[in-house]
Design an enzyme around this catalytic site. Structure first.
Site, PDB file in Angstrom:
ATOM      1  N   PHE A   1       0.846  -1.190   0.000  1.00 45.44           N
ATOM      2  CA  PHE A   1       0.000   0.000   0.000  1.00 45.44           C
ATOM      3  C   PHE A   1       0.878   1.235   0.000  1.00 45.44           C
ATOM      4  CE2 PHE A   1      -2.249   3.334   2.460  1.00 45.44           C
ATOM      5  CZ  PHE A   1      -3.343   3.516   1.632  1.00 45.44           C
ATOM      6  N   VAL A   2       0.500   2.192  -0.830  1.00 47.28           N
ATOM      7  CA  VAL A   2       1.126   3.516  -0.863  1.00 47.28           C
ATOM      8  C   VAL A   2       0.010   4.520  -0.650  1.00 47.28           C
ATOM      9  CG1 VAL A   2       2.398   5.187  -2.263  1.00 47.28           C
ATOM     10  CG2 VAL A   2       2.990   2.747  -2.375  1.00 47.28           C
TER      11      VAL A   2
ATOM     12  N   GLY B   1       6.948   6.205  -7.630  1.00 44.83           N
ATOM     13  CA  GLY B   1       7.852   5.062  -7.675  1.00 44.83           C
ATOM     14  C   GLY B   1       7.991   4.314  -6.355  1.00 44.83           C
TER      15      GLY B   1
ATOM     16  N   GLY C   1       5.687   2.332  -4.760  1.00 44.07           N
ATOM     17  CA  GLY C   1       5.199   0.966  -4.881  1.00 44.07           C
ATOM     18  C   GLY C   1       6.215   0.080  -5.585  1.00 44.07           C
TER      19      GLY C   1
ATOM     20  N   ASN D   1      -9.027  -4.157  -9.928  1.00 45.69           N
ATOM     21  CA  ASN D   1      -7.975  -3.174  -9.667  1.00 45.69           C
ATOM     22  C   ASN D   1      -7.026  -3.071 -10.864  1.00 45.69           C
ATOM     23  OD1 ASN D   1      -6.124  -1.435  -8.579  1.00 45.69           O
ATOM     24  ND2 ASN D   1      -5.929  -2.529  -6.631  1.00 45.69           N
TER      25      ASN D   1
ATOM     26  N   TYR E   1       1.702  -4.450 -11.838  1.00 45.73           N
ATOM     27  CA  TYR E   1       2.359  -5.737 -11.616  1.00 45.73           C
ATOM     28  C   TYR E   1       2.840  -6.348 -12.929  1.00 45.73           C
ATOM     29  CZ  TYR E   1       0.334  -5.454  -6.926  1.00 45.73           C
ATOM     30  OH  TYR E   1      -0.017  -5.058  -5.659  1.00 45.73           O
TER      31      TYR E   1
END
Length: 159
Positions: A89-90, A98, A100, A127, A134
């Site tokens: 989580f950010v 950057g 994450g 999401n 990813y």
């Protein structure tokens, strides 16, 4: 931007809890959070024994920016440990900087240092920003696999 990623300590429990609640809010799952600061304190930083999970925190210019919580699993096919990322989580105001990516690369380095054969995590199917992120890292979605879960009363009936 000055980014620092470090292992969490017991003093970080309130911040970890705040990040968990922020993640749950983002995922529209806040009502499912049963965690408390005390439960996090006793499970992540037990007085005796090995904790079931580890946590790293990211700081951006000394401001809490995000976290990653992970644990070791095992692959029988590889006969090697793996690193399972439970949460990343950010904070909304620090996204796009950057952080994450830095958290995920930190965990990938850690997985390599520990001799892990793979690093895995789950992502909610809606999401799209996370899925794209990813995949940009090189992750492959395992579309044929489904998560199965026993919790609450369904798990308790097998006591």
């Amino acid at each position: 931007m000055s980014l620092l990623i470090r292992p969490a300590t017991v003093d970080d429990v309130p911040q970890i809890f705040a990040f968990i609640r922020g993640l749950a809010e983002y995922e529209k799952l806040l009502a499912e959070v049963e965690a408390t600061e005390e439960r996090l304190r006793t499970t992540l930083f037990p007085a005796v024994g090995h904790p079931p999970a580890e946590c790293v925190l990211a700081y951006d210019d000394e401001h809490p920016a995000g976290f990653a919580l992970f644990f070791t699993n095992y692959s029988t096919f590889l006969a090697r440990p793996g690193l399972y990322v439970e949460d990343v989580f950010v904070t909304p105001e620090r996204r796009g900087r950057g952080i994450g990516k830095a958290l995920m690369l930190h965990l990938a380095r850690l997985a390599n240092q520990r001799g892990c054969g793979r690093m895995e995590w789950s992502v909610l199917d809606w999401n799209e920003p996370a899925i794209a992120f990813y995949e940009a890292l090189g992750a492959r979605r395992m579309k044929a696999w489904q998560i199965c879960r026993l919790t609450g009363a369904r798990l308790a009936r097998y006591r």
